[in-house]
Design an enzyme around this catalytic site. Sequence first.
Site, short mmCIF file in Angstrom:
data_model
loop_
_atom_site.label_atom_id
_atom_site.label_comp_id
_atom_site.label_asym_id
_atom_site.label_seq_id
_atom_site.Cartn_x
_atom_site.Cartn_y
_atom_site.Cartn_z
N GLU A 1 -11.91 -7.82 -1.45
CA GLU A 1 -11.31 -7.21 -0.26
C GLU A 1 -9.82 -7.05 -0.54
OE1 GLU A 1 -12.12 -9.23 3.39
OE2 GLU A 1 -14.28 -9.05 3.13
N THR B 1 -4.65 -5.48 -5.32
CA THR B 1 -5.52 -4.69 -6.18
C THR B 1 -5.33 -5.02 -7.66
OG1 THR B 1 -5.58 -2.96 -4.51
CG2 THR B 1 -6.14 -2.28 -6.74
N ALA B 2 -4.10 -5.29 -8.08
CA ALA B 2 -3.87 -5.60 -9.50
C ALA B 2 -4.55 -6.92 -9.87
CB ALA B 2 -2.37 -5.68 -9.78
N THR B 3 -4.45 -7.92 -9.00
CA THR B 3 -5.12 -9.21 -9.27
C THR B 3 -6.63 -9.01 -9.32
OG1 THR B 3 -3.37 -10.26 -8.00
CG2 THR B 3 -5.28 -11.61 -8.49
N ALA B 4 -7.13 -8.17 -8.40
CA ALA B 4 -8.58 -7.93 -8.35
C ALA B 4 -9.09 -7.34 -9.64
CB ALA B 4 -8.90 -6.99 -7.19
N LYS C 1 -9.67 -21.64 -3.41
CA LYS C 1 -8.31 -21.59 -3.99
C LYS C 1 -7.46 -20.74 -3.05
CE LYS C 1 -5.43 -19.96 -6.14
NZ LYS C 1 -4.10 -19.73 -5.52
N GLU D 1 1.05 0.27 -1.42
CA GLU D 1 1.01 -0.68 -0.31
C GLU D 1 2.32 -1.48 -0.29
OE1 GLU D 1 -1.66 -4.11 -0.43
OE2 GLU D 1 -2.21 -3.69 1.65
N GLY E 1 -7.08 -10.15 -1.72
CA GLY E 1 -5.72 -10.16 -2.25
C GLY E 1 -5.33 -8.79 -2.75
O1 TXE Z 1 -1.43 -11.37 -4.03
P1 TXE Z 1 -2.44 -11.89 -5.10
P2 TXE Z 1 0.16 -11.33 -4.12
C1 TXE Z 1 -1.40 -7.12 -1.58
C2 TXE Z 1 -0.03 -6.79 -1.02
C3 TXE Z 1 0.86 -7.69 -1.79
C4 TXE Z 1 0.21 -7.63 -3.15
C5 TXE Z 1 0.51 -8.77 -4.06
O2 TXE Z 1 0.29 -5.46 -1.30
O3 TXE Z 1 2.17 -7.24 -1.82
O4 TXE Z 1 -1.17 -7.64 -2.86
O5 TXE Z 1 0.42 -9.98 -3.35
C6 TXE Z 1 -4.70 -15.60 -6.41
N1 TXE Z 1 -6.98 -15.06 -10.97
N2 TXE Z 1 -2.11 -8.09 -0.79
O6 TXE Z 1 0.64 -11.17 -5.51
O7 TXE Z 1 -1.75 -12.23 -6.37
C7 TXE Z 1 -3.44 -16.04 -5.71
O8 TXE Z 1 -3.06 -17.33 -6.14
C8 TXE Z 1 -7.45 -15.59 -9.84
C9 TXE Z 1 -3.14 -7.57 0.05
O9 TXE Z 1 0.67 -12.47 -3.38
O10 TXE Z 1 -3.54 -10.91 -5.14
C10 TXE Z 1 -3.88 -15.99 -4.26
O11 TXE Z 1 -4.66 -17.13 -3.94
N3 TXE Z 1 -6.73 -15.66 -8.71
C11 TXE Z 1 -3.98 -8.60 0.63
C12 TXE Z 1 -4.77 -14.74 -4.24
O12 TXE Z 1 -5.16 -14.54 -5.59
C13 TXE Z 1 -5.48 -15.16 -8.72
C14 TXE Z 1 -3.42 -9.92 0.92
C15 TXE Z 1 -4.08 -13.48 -3.72
O13 TXE Z 1 -2.90 -13.27 -4.44
C16 TXE Z 1 -4.93 -14.59 -9.89
C17 TXE Z 1 -2.40 -10.33 -0.02
C18 TXE Z 1 -5.74 -14.54 -11.05
N4 TXE Z 1 -5.32 -13.99 -12.19
C19 TXE Z 1 -1.78 -9.41 -0.80
N5 TXE Z 1 -3.67 -14.18 -9.60
C20 TXE Z 1 -5.09 -8.23 1.52
N6 TXE Z 1 -6.13 -7.59 0.99
O14 TXE Z 1 -5.08 -8.56 2.69
C21 TXE Z 1 -3.43 -14.48 -8.31
N7 TXE Z 1 -4.52 -15.09 -7.77
#
Ligand code: TXE
Length: 480
Positions: free
Chosen positions: A248, A228-231, A173, A384, A226
Amino acid sequence: MKTLSNFIGGEYCPPISGKYLDSFNPSTGKVHCLVPDSDNADVERAVASAHTAFAKWRKTTRKQRAAILNRVADLLEERIDEFALAESQDQGKPLSLAKDIEMPRAIDNFRFFAACLLNQGAHAYEMDGEGINYTNRLPVGVTGLISPWNLPLYLITWKIAPSLAVGNTAVCKPSELTSLTAYMLAEVLNEAGVPPGVCNIVLGTGAKAGAALTAHEKVPLISFTGGTATASSIASTAAPLFKKVGLELGGKNPNIIFADADFDKCIPTTVRSSFQNQGEICLCGSRILVEESVYDIFVERFLVAVKDFKVGDPLNEGTNMGALVSAEHLNKVRSYIQMAVDSGGKVLCGGDSPKLDGELQGGYFLNPTVVTGLNDDCRVLQEEIFGPVVTISTFKTMDEAIAKANNVRYGLSASIWTQDISKAHRTAQQLDTATVWINTWMRRDLRVPFGGMKDSGLGREGGEFSLDFYSELKNICVHF
Ligand code: TXE
């Protein structure tokens, strides 16, 4: 304009709902492709296909799997220009960055894990003449691979290659903001002979497709890169289902610059570590900490070098920095610059957008921004930003530098600049980050453990660590 589709069971298929999302070219602000708005039903189909394919794929030999992964690498290499252009147009990054660094790294991911697979051995534990234990790595089944928008093809292949190498199948995804190169990869996978259903790609939002994949009971492993909040939301769904989870996440990485640093090397690398890929790399060094005695000279030389870092058309040869990924993200980054000003910070350069011509006027560009004069506990130094914004602050002693470096919830990486080798090691040992670079930045070796401490993640990937993560270890004990 391209209409993308999902890739399930070796075939391109539209989303079952028939709904699509607009995907923008960040350097023009115009819609350049339509991305499936997939939901539960599409994920269900992809997982079923991956589940069926697993039965055969797990029985293929290591040599067969390695040959297929190498073939994927070869085919990607043949189409490197096409992939680099698509990545640049989809993400906003300079074409040269995509072509010279990220696409070659995506290709390396396949070659590296093919080689890893052929070279792996098994551990054995002898029991003083009574017997022996030996440990096998088994595939876990269908893996859920969720990747972000900053390094789209590189990060999804970092997950696909080891997962398939071990004998798993996958449902990927990618980010809804940057789905184009994953969609193109599907064609390469087919051509390389990856059997139908072994690697499926479902496009769409995290809230629908990502959440459905995370919650699916037939997906025992989730690898996520991605925010931290999503994680945290993924971890809370996965924990009661006892899934293996690799996370990560983001960083707020310090660059510690001691007075004896070799400025000729340190300055250009620190400019790159601040602004490469528009600062949208989790490893970017967003907090520069400089020893007080050299602060003035560092700032003077750093600003001169930043002025040479060209922002503009990502397709131009000499461009160092392109457009930010989305209008929403640009606004988020701008809000931190405003916060810096409101908190008494001084913007030494940047903070505004470059004046560009033609179609680029609609793009999400921002000049490299350098801020000083903020307290360590200010949100600008704690959260971040993930954009082209760095702060510079000072320290007097090594202990103070370490305390400041560690004073954040993140623990991803750090860079240390000094010519005193024992000071470098003593500092490195005390930093709460999973990676420390000494007199360099982002020099990657795919064999080493990569991940984050504290809020920067859970688990390690890379080389043997990836093979372990994507497999179940089984111990077999034989009594003589
Ligand atoms: O990332 P998300 P976002 C950080 C950076 C950025 C912030 C938010 O600070 O500003 O995160 O970015 C999927 N269940 N990084 O909101 O949401 C989403 O569709 C399952 C650091 O764009 O974390 C995408 O495929 N999946 C980072 C993936 O998660 C979900 C790189 C990442 O998106 C989901 C990017 C859910 N509930 C952002 N919600 C790094 N570590 O390099 C979203 N996704």
